[in-house]
Motif scaffolding. Structure first.
Motif, PDB file in Angstrom:
ATOM      1  N   VAL A  32       0.855  -1.187   0.000  1.00  0.00           N
ATOM      2  CA  VAL A  32       0.000   0.000   0.000  1.00  0.00           C
ATOM      3  C   VAL A  32       0.889   1.234   0.000  1.00  0.00           C
ATOM      4  O   VAL A  32       1.764   1.382   0.855  1.00  0.00           O
ATOM      5  N   VAL A  37      -4.853  -5.508   1.157  1.00  0.00           N
ATOM      6  CA  VAL A  37      -5.817  -4.400   1.285  1.00  0.00           C
ATOM      7  C   VAL A  37      -7.038  -4.742   2.126  1.00  0.00           C
ATOM      8  O   VAL A  37      -7.843  -3.855   2.435  1.00  0.00           O
ATOM      9  N   LEU A  93      -9.214   4.467  -1.780  1.00  0.00           N
ATOM     10  CA  LEU A  93      -8.380   3.321  -2.144  1.00  0.00           C
ATOM     11  C   LEU A  93      -8.509   3.154  -3.654  1.00  0.00           C
ATOM     12  O   LEU A  93      -9.573   2.827  -4.165  1.00  0.00           O
TER      13      LEU A  93
END
Length: 305
Positions: A62, A103, A82
């Motif tokens: 991420v 995620v 996101l």
């Protein structure tokens, strides 16, 4: 899906007919040429980089980025998006699990999917659709999920995602509201290969002076977008170069854009943009000097400093 998607179906039929009639598509895609892919794979083996580049392709992380935006409404300050694109989710078995491991526990206000859900540009979409639906079920537990289609996708993938609860924008827009204030999100169909985009149509009905985010598979519409006063342009498609020289110097981007738009945050006149390196790979499951990413973008007002 909505009737507007008929444009996408007609474009797919047109492209397939051109292929079988041996007529070249409007935009040559070098990493879809089998002999080129084999040369790349051979080069990686000879250089002793095959195992490393394969491992790099699976090393998803991420990347958190704060984007400062002048006209962002107060209520959307610190709004988290996101943003994931270029999944190519059926490239190897178990890749969807890899994505969810990274995620699955994130917190965000909105999830955006930028297209290219399958690995190949031809053949069955079944595995890609099935794996993407599985990923979407987890994403929807946290927020609304909105997506567009890419140049690897077929209409059927979009239909499967919409049934799974994704708001698929094919030259359409929607309003996002928060405590009495709103921003607009417009999504265009693929502008790179199918040329099914219609930017003006995607902006129809948006209130004047409304802060607008454009979701496009490719950054190639940047000139048109700035004319339409888009505030934030989110794109993928380039994979950040995928196989880069040290210093993240991309040898191939598959997009006709300035080099600064191949990866990361960029600015064109008054418009802000972000091009993600994407989740997966195409051509060959390999990355060098260009890690895959799920981009967690925080929108901020400059006066919030």
């Amino acid at each position: 899906m909505r009737p507007i998607s008929h444009k996408r179906i007609s474009k797919e039929i047109e492209k397939h007919m051109r292929f079988f009639n041996r007529k070249s598509p409007e935009k040559f895609q070098i990493m879809n040429v089998e002999w080129v892919v084999e040369v790349v794979k051979f080069g990686l083996r000879v250089a002793g980089l095959a195992k490393k580049s394969f491992k790099n392709a699976l090393d998803l992380s991420v990347v958190e980025k704060t984007i400062f935006l002048e006209n962002l409404p107060q209520e959307f300050d610190s709004y988290k998006i996101l943003f994931m694109t270029d999944f190519h989710i059926d490239s190897i078995d178990g890749f969807a699990d890899n994505v969810l491991d990274v995620v699955g526990d994130l917190d965000y206000d909105l999830c955006l999917l930028g297209g290219d859900y399958r690995y190949r540009t031809y053949g069955s979409c079944f595995k890609a659709s099935t794996e993407m639906v599985r990923v979407v079920k987890v994403l929807k537990e946290k927020s609304r999920v909105v997506g567009v289609l890419g140049n690897h996708d077929q209409y059927h993938i979009g239909a499967a995602l919409e049934v799974a609860g994704v708001d698929m924008l094919l030259n359409e827009n929607l309003l996002l509201e928060r405590n009495g204030e709103s921003i607009c999100l417009a999504g265009v169909d693929d502008c790179h290969y199918y040329v099914a985009h219609d930017l003006k149509k995607s902006l129809e009905g948006i209130p004047e002076d409304c802060f607008t985010i454009l979701l496009s598979h490719s950054p190639e519409l940047y000139k048109e977008a700035v004319v339409e006063e888009i505030d934030l342009y989110l794109a993928g498609h380039t994979h950040g170069g995928q196989l880069c020289l040290p210093g993240r110097f991309a040898l191939i981007s598959e997009a006709r854009v300035p080099r600064r738009m191949i990866y990361g945050e960029w600015c064109y006149k008054q418009m802000r943009g972000y091009t993600t390196s994407g989740i997966g790979t195409s051509g060959t499951v390999a990355r060098l000097n260009c890690p895959p990413e799920a981009a967690l973008l925080t929108l901020k007002r400059p006066d919030a400093l």
